[in-house]
Design an enzyme around this catalytic site. Structure first.
Site, short mmCIF file in Angstrom:
data_model
loop_
_atom_site.label_atom_id
_atom_site.label_comp_id
_atom_site.label_asym_id
_atom_site.label_seq_id
_atom_site.Cartn_x
_atom_site.Cartn_y
_atom_site.Cartn_z
N GLU A 24 28.67 12.88 -29.94
CA GLU A 24 27.44 12.83 -30.72
C GLU A 24 26.93 14.26 -30.80
OE1 GLU A 24 26.25 10.35 -32.34
OE2 GLU A 24 27.48 8.76 -31.50
N ASN A 30 18.19 17.69 -23.95
CA ASN A 30 16.95 17.11 -24.50
C ASN A 30 16.65 15.69 -24.03
OD1 ASN A 30 18.98 16.01 -26.04
ND2 ASN A 30 17.89 16.19 -27.99
N CYS A 60 18.19 15.49 -31.98
CA CYS A 60 19.24 15.52 -33.01
C CYS A 60 18.79 14.69 -34.19
CB CYS A 60 20.55 15.02 -32.45
SG CYS A 60 20.42 13.39 -31.79
N1 NDP Z 1 23.91 13.66 -31.88
C1 NDP Z 1 23.23 13.52 -30.78
O1 NDP Z 1 23.09 12.42 -30.25
C2 NDP Z 1 22.60 14.70 -30.12
C3 NDP Z 1 22.96 15.98 -30.41
N2 NDP Z 1 22.38 17.02 -29.75
C4 NDP Z 1 22.76 18.37 -30.12
O2 NDP Z 1 22.89 19.17 -28.95
C5 NDP Z 1 22.44 20.48 -29.17
C6 NDP Z 1 21.45 20.91 -28.13
O3 NDP Z 1 21.84 20.51 -26.88
P1 NDP Z 1 22.47 21.55 -25.84
O4 NDP Z 1 22.34 20.93 -24.50
O5 NDP Z 1 21.91 22.91 -26.04
O6 NDP Z 1 23.98 21.55 -26.34
P2 NDP Z 1 25.26 22.25 -25.69
O7 NDP Z 1 26.39 21.90 -26.58
O8 NDP Z 1 25.01 23.66 -25.39
O9 NDP Z 1 25.42 21.53 -24.28
C7 NDP Z 1 25.62 20.16 -24.17
C8 NDP Z 1 26.30 19.85 -22.86
O10 NDP Z 1 27.61 20.41 -22.86
C9 NDP Z 1 27.79 21.21 -21.69
N3 NDP Z 1 28.78 22.24 -21.99
C10 NDP Z 1 28.61 23.49 -22.43
N4 NDP Z 1 29.80 24.11 -22.61
C11 NDP Z 1 30.75 23.22 -22.27
C12 NDP Z 1 32.16 23.23 -22.24
N5 NDP Z 1 32.87 24.29 -22.60
N6 NDP Z 1 32.80 22.13 -21.84
C13 NDP Z 1 32.12 21.02 -21.48
N7 NDP Z 1 30.78 20.94 -21.48
C14 NDP Z 1 30.10 22.01 -21.88
C15 NDP Z 1 26.41 21.72 -21.39
O11 NDP Z 1 26.33 22.20 -20.07
P3 NDP Z 1 25.41 23.48 -19.73
O12 NDP Z 1 24.02 23.06 -19.99
O13 NDP Z 1 25.71 23.74 -18.32
O14 NDP Z 1 25.87 24.59 -20.64
C16 NDP Z 1 25.61 20.46 -21.64
O15 NDP Z 1 25.74 19.57 -20.57
C17 NDP Z 1 21.85 20.45 -30.57
O16 NDP Z 1 22.76 20.98 -31.48
C18 NDP Z 1 21.65 18.98 -30.86
O17 NDP Z 1 21.66 18.60 -32.18
C19 NDP Z 1 21.46 16.84 -28.80
C20 NDP Z 1 21.08 15.57 -28.49
C21 NDP Z 1 21.60 14.41 -29.13
O1 3PG Z 2 19.33 13.50 -28.35
C1 3PG Z 2 18.73 13.13 -29.32
O2 3PG Z 2 18.13 13.88 -30.03
C2 3PG Z 2 18.69 11.66 -29.40
O3 3PG Z 2 19.90 11.07 -29.26
C3 3PG Z 2 17.71 11.11 -30.33
O4 3PG Z 2 17.09 10.06 -29.72
P1 3PG Z 2 15.73 9.55 -30.34
O5 3PG Z 2 15.96 9.34 -31.80
O6 3PG Z 2 15.45 8.28 -29.62
O7 3PG Z 2 14.71 10.61 -30.10
#
Ligand code: NDP
Ligand code: 3PG
Length: 514
Positions: A282, A186, A316
């Site tokens: 995170e 994202n 997130c």
């Molecule tokens: N707290 C925060 O700051 C944030 C949290 N999020 C959370 O992330 C989720 C959505 O993001 P999304 O990208 O779908 O999340 P994922 O957990 O599916 O993927 C995140 C990253 O991890 C990689 N990945 C997947 N499997 C593995 C593994 N086994 N070992 C190491 N890396 C791996 C992915 O690669 P690949 O794409 O190749 O699978 C990607 O780069 C939501 O739940 C959201 O809340 C999102 C943004 C910010």
């Molecule tokens: O990945 C996310 O969702 C972010 O860490 C949130 O960032 P934002 O609050 O600046 O949108």
């Protein structure tokens, strides 16, 4: 391969895309983007690639290399060697190099933002904001590094019982070694540089594993470090599916720190497998928004719309559940609905408010949550409508704790409202969830706001504003399943260092002033 000369296989890269053109030409090989190692863009020996679909058209858009374990080894070996020299490079030079990156990122915002629009369906406007914000983050990290890494600590021995003043202890911050950065789809650029810039200013090397959706935007961002003249091997980007190379990377003995942002399941699994190295995780959130009877409802509704629906709820920090006091719930819902019906729905290129969610899987998951709430008797203020990955925004009212949407993170444009009789009920709902990233409270009483903020067990509580990560130097952390450690530029720099002390021992006590 020269894009301009147009070999036939290049036609599979979207012709209207700015990706892999101009200064980015060398990152594209025919129809597949290369990975980055040893200061060079290379094709993987695997002979395989990973296809990235455009979430809007649901058709193949780009291809990236499916890197092998040997290629991962090479990245980490090169990083180890380059880091030793980088750690001895004066801090002002490291900062200068990062400032160059910040400038190039901003100069090249158009092509990078174009990748974000096509790869993760972010609106053109928000995509540019992400790149510019990333440039600012890199520049701020350079400056913050100069300030905090310049400082160490000086202790003398005689405060501790039994000691004379015959020992001086000097402590300073030293790098960890090789930092593995794994951002989510994202904010592929911003959440990559939020890990890379603190790591680099602190004297570490970085191996980046981009998210598959967002990989091409990440590779363009990496090229700005190449253009800025970063030393060979210090930074690398290995592409491939997380499910294929993720475990190999995260359990690799050459990795000294993992900074990960993504889903809880992935993050928790990585934490369990990783060795004895610092982790920054995170993860997901179910950010609650408590609205009290004395709240400015116009302000609350505006923030709920912005917080709940920007980037179609795929943040997130999105507002993911509204907990409204019963006495104002009708008025609040009415205001939210009035604003919700004005949201435009369509394609990211047209800067619509609501754009397609990242994948079919995500859209199906969101639909499942909606169906569950419908079956269990929630009230819908809008009709359910979905075309492909495009989901029209919905406010789901009278949600009860037996519905999945009360607890789960949809990562889409649907927002549940739970009507509460007491503030305690709202706080209890917030604290009963395993997610604990952020939360917010709307009230005109600062006394109540502070009491509620203290009672809500989440990483950050916003008073009279929707949750949000920025400004990017603020601490950003999740409690419980929402994460480990704290991000934000300052915290990340500190986390990516360890303390080293030197103790000077004197034959006799030394006292300043004789
Ligand atoms: N707290 C925060 O700051 C944030 C949290 N999020 C959370 O992330 C989720 C959505 O993001 P999304 O990208 O779908 O999340 P994922 O957990 O599916 O993927 C995140 C990253 O991890 C990689 N990945 C997947 N499997 C593995 C593994 N086994 N070992 C190491 N890396 C791996 C992915 O690669 P690949 O794409 O190749 O699978 C990607 O780069 C939501 O739940 C959201 O809340 C999102 C943004 C910010
Ligand atoms: O990945 C996310 O969702 C972010 O860490 C949130 O960032 P934002 O609050 O600046 O949108």
């Amino acid at each position: 391969m020269n894009q301009g000369k147009g070999c036939s296989c290049c036609k599979s890269v979207c012709p209207s895309s700015l990706a892999g053109k101009g200064v980015f030409k060398e990152i594209l090989d025919c129809d597949t983007f290369k990975y980055y190692v040893d200061g060079e863009w290379r094709r993987s020996c695997s002979g395989h690639s990973v296809t990235i679909n455009n979430p809007s058209t649901r058709k193949p858009l780009f291809k990236v290399q499916a890197c092998t374990q040997e290629e991962v080894n090479r990245c980490i070996d090169s990083a180890k060697t380059a880091q030793k020299i980088w750690a001895k490079t004066p801090l002002w030079k490291r900062a200068e190099a990062l400032h160059k990156v910040a400038t190039i990122l901003k100069e090249q915002k158009a092509p990078i933002a174009d990748c974000l629009v096509k790869e993760v369906a972010k609106t053109s406007k928000d995509a540019v904001v992400e790149v510019v914000r990333s440039g600012d983050l890199v520049a701020y990290a350079a400056e913050e590094g100069i300030r905090i890494l310049a400082e160490g600590k000086f202790l003398v021995s005689d405060p501790f019982p039994g000691n004379d003043r015959n020992k001086y202890c000097l402590s300073s911050k030293i790098p960890l070694g090789v930092v593995l950065a794994i951002p989510p789809f994202n904010y592929p650029v911003n959440l990559a540089v939020s890990k890379m810039a603190p790591a680099l200013i602190a004297g570490n090397a970085v191996v980046l594993k981009p998210p598959t959706q967002g990989a091409v935007a990440c590779l363009h961002m990496i090229h700005t470090f190449h253009l800025a003249g970063f030393p060979k091997g210090l930074i690398s980007a290995v592409t491939g599916k997380g499910s294929d190379i993720g475990d190999y990377l995260t359990t690799h003995p050459g990795i000294n720190c993992i900074s990960f942002t993504g889903g809880c399941d992935t993050g928790i699994a990585i934490s369990k497998k990783a060795g004895m190295i610092p982790l920054q995780m995170e993860l997901g959130g179910k950010d609650s928004c408590i609205v009290l009877e004395d709240a400015d409802l116009e302000l609350a509704a505006t923030n709920i719309i912005k917080g709940g629906f920007s980037y179609s709820g795929q943040r997130c920090t999105a507002v993911k559940v509204v907990l409204a006091m019963e006495c104002i719930a009708d008025a609040l819902v009415c205001k939210i609905n009035g604003k919700l019906c004005k949201l435009t729905v369509g394609m990211p290129e047209d800067d619509c408010d609501i754009t397609p969610v990242i994948s079919d899987t995500s859209a199906n998951f969101i639909e499942g949550l909606v169906q569950d709430a419908r079956c269990k008797g929630a009230r819908f203020h809008q009709e359910w409508r979905r075309e492909g990955n495009l989901i029209w925004p919905i406010l789901i009212d009278f949600v009860r704790p037996d519905m999945r949407i009360a607890w789960e993170e949809p990562f889409g444009p649907i927002l549940p409202v739970i009507r509460i009789k007491t503030v305690e009920e709202g706080i209890h709902h917030c604290n009963a969830n395993n997610f604990a990233l952020q939360g917010c409270v709307f009230t005109k009483s600062f006394d109540k706001a502070m009491m509620i903020s203290d009672a809500m067990e989440s990483g950050t509580i916003q008073i009279n504003s929707a949750p949000g990560r920025g400004p990017d130097h603020f601490p950003f952390q999740g409690l419980r399943d929402s994460g480990v450690g704290s991000q934000g530029i300052t915290n990340s720099i500190n986390m990516m260092c360890k303390t080293k002390t030197t103790v000077m021992n004197f034959p006799s006590p030394t006292y300043a002033m004789g």
